[in-house]
Design a protein around this motif. Structure first.
Motif, PDB file in Angstrom:
ATOM      1  N   SER A  50      19.098  28.510   5.638  1.00 57.91           N
ATOM      2  CA  SER A  50      19.403  29.627   6.913  1.00 57.91           C
ATOM      3  C   SER A  50      17.645  30.095   7.469  1.00 57.91           C
ATOM      4  O   SER A  50      16.658  28.961   6.886  1.00 57.91           O
ATOM      5  CB  SER A  50      18.669  30.998   5.891  1.00 57.91           C
ATOM      6  N   ASN A  88      20.091  38.318   8.909  1.00 53.94           N
ATOM      7  CA  ASN A  88      19.448  36.753   8.595  1.00 53.94           C
ATOM      8  C   ASN A  88      18.486  37.003   9.274  1.00 53.94           C
ATOM      9  O   ASN A  88      17.960  35.759  10.082  1.00 53.94           O
ATOM     10  CB  ASN A  88      20.923  36.772   9.783  1.00 53.94           C
ATOM     11  N   TYR A 237      15.503  26.833  14.292  1.00 60.71           N
ATOM     12  CA  TYR A 237      16.627  27.740  13.874  1.00 60.71           C
ATOM     13  C   TYR A 237      17.511  27.577  15.734  1.00 60.71           C
ATOM     14  O   TYR A 237      18.479  27.449  15.171  1.00 60.71           O
ATOM     15  CB  TYR A 237      16.108  28.938  13.657  1.00 60.71           C
TER      16      TYR A 237
END
Length: 488
Positions: A50, A88, A237
């Motif tokens: 994450s 998130n 990410y």
């Protein structure tokens, strides 16, 4: 892991030393002495993490456990992201025509700076509580940095924060997010000048080494290494969200488009690239195009004046983090960087050495967007996706829309944009919510969607100190800092 000045005139410091610094005493910026290199196995392992987990992994590479134990680091980062609205923390919106928007603005102030500053605020608190120390934070803001910095330390007993904003040059919402914070440790100054002008008194106070040391001055602008460090996670990410597979050799490329003001985010991207992340970086700017001219022509020189644009947070003429990028690309040649930056500081004009310019243009593509381009991208994105872009995100979308679709690999100049032509995935970083830029939306003929937290700002009490032209702003700041420190 030690940190050195880009100009080489200061002894190395540890992470805590870099965290509590503004500019280095020699006028340079702190950078890690060594950039960690990541292998393929590490990238594959990280690909399922994450966003908060990526931040933890990256920070652990730059902050030794003996200084900040890993369990404590993890707890601080979890606490930093606890106020974010999205589960998130960040979110990728996949839109039509291959437009991928990485929303970095789900924090308290609806701006990407909440990501790095919430973490930096937690790191500060950790060390300050440990040493029972008080600091005075100096911040100049072109829009979003000030409110994010205020939120990261508001109400903290061992921190006072002094924020300079350019009166009338931020949006009303950006200004209200700063002036409505009525806390004893928050001091907001509304200066009658532009973003570059408000940086001058801050630089002056940091350059006074005795004053800066006596009153424990520090910065939370992207001058501060901690900001850059956290922002490296954006690129990992984005890559993992957009790459089609990690099973090919070599690993596939992803192009990441970065709206650029002071250059902190694009610096983080350059570091991610140097760590081994297979990304192409495109720096995109508005009509204040010094970075675009530097990439294209090696011309790091001021224009005659700052132009007010719809993407106001990028209305910057002196992107100070370019110094970090040049230091990286020069092979950490601090003597060269010192010479170049001293030349720039004197004349405000600099022609990059040919070899350094060649390395820069291989590392970065660039694009400049006018207000007309920004409005066009905002309209097109809404018409095709019913998705509102802030004007800064629209600079990145303009770049995307201006690129022809092709699998051929080559350089092209198109709509003033320098880029690789290819079919690789592209991710545009979105630094702020459109809700903060109602005037720009109205100019584009779009209807703002305003969250209730932002609407409520207009009815709140405000507090700020005016800084008029003709005043000695550094002296005013110095006097306020001395008065605050006497209360300790």
């Amino acid at each position: 892991m030690e940190y050195v000045s880009t100009r080489g005139g200061t002894r190395a410091v540890d992470f805590e030393g870099a965290l509590f610094s503004g500019y280095a005493p020699d006028g340079g910026l702190f950078m890690p002495q060594r950039i960690p290199s990541l292998d393929r196995d590490t990238l594959q392992r990280w690909s399922s993490l994450s966003y908060p987990e990526l931040v933890k992994e990256l920070c652990s590479l730059f902050v030794p456990a003996k200084l900040l134990p890993r369990d404590a680091l993890n707890e601080l980062i979890d606490r930093a992201f606890s106020r974010f609205r999205h589960k998130n923390v960040v979110h990728l919106s996949r839109l039509k025509d291959g437009l991928n928007i990485l929303e970095l603005w789900h924090g308290v102030t609806y701006a990407f700076k909440d990501l790095s500053l919430s973490c930096t605020g937690q790191f500060l608190q950790y060390f300050l509580e440990k040493k029972q120390k008080h600091v005075n934070i100096l911040v100049g803001t072109s829009g979003d940095t000030g409110s994010s910095a205020i939120e990261s330390v508001r109400g903290q007993k061992n921190v006072d924060i002094f924020v300079l904003l350019p009166k009338g040059l931020c949006t009303q919402i950006q200004e209200l997010q700063m002036t409505t914070v009525i806390e004893d440790n928050v001091h907001v100054f509304a200066a009658h000048g532009n973003s570059d002008e408000i940086d001058e008194p801050i630089k002056e106070l940091f350059a006074d080494v005795d004053f800066a040391g006596k009153y424990h001055l520090m910065s939370l602008n992207s001058v501060n290494w901690s900001r850059i460090m956290v922002q490296i996670a954006h690129f990992f990410y984005a890559y993992f969200q957009c790459t089609p597979s990690l099973d090919t050799t070599p690993l596939p490329m992803v192009e990441i488009v970065v709206p650029t003001g002071g250059g902190g985010n694009i610096t983080a991207g350059c570091i991610a690239q140097k760590m081994g992340l297979p990304i192409r970086l495109i720096t995109v700017v508005n009509s204040n195009d010094i970075i675009h001219r530097t990439v294209q022509h090696g011309d790091f020189s001021l224009a005659e004046s700052v132009k007010a644009t719809l993407a106001s947070a990028m209305d910057i003429q002196e992107p100070y983090n370019v110094e970090r990028i040049l230091w990286l690309l020069s092979g950490s040649d601090s003597h060269l960087i010192k010479t170049l930056m001293e030349q720039f500081n004197i004349s405000k004009r600099l022609k990059l050495p040919e070899d350094l310019h060649r390395k820069l243009s291989k590392t970065l593509g660039s694009c400049s967007a006018s207000d007309q381009d920004i409005v066009g991208a905002m309209r097109r994105c809404w018409e095709e996706n019913q998705y509102l872009l802030c004007p800064h995100s629209a600079v990145a979308a303009h770049y995307h829309y201006s690129q022809p679709h092709s699998s051929q690999l080559a350089y092209t100049v198109n709509f003033l944009c320098l880029s690789f032509l290819s079919s690789i995935p592209r991710c545009c970083l979105a630094p702020a919510s459109a809700a903060k830029f109602q005037d720009a939306l109205l100019q584009a003929g779009l209807v703002p969607q305003i969250p209730p937290e932002i609407t409520a700002l207009t009815a709140m009490e405000t507090r700020s100190t005016p800084l008029e032209r003709g005043q000695d702003w550094a002296q005013v700041l110095q006097g306020r800092i001395e008065a605050v420190e006497q209360q300790w």
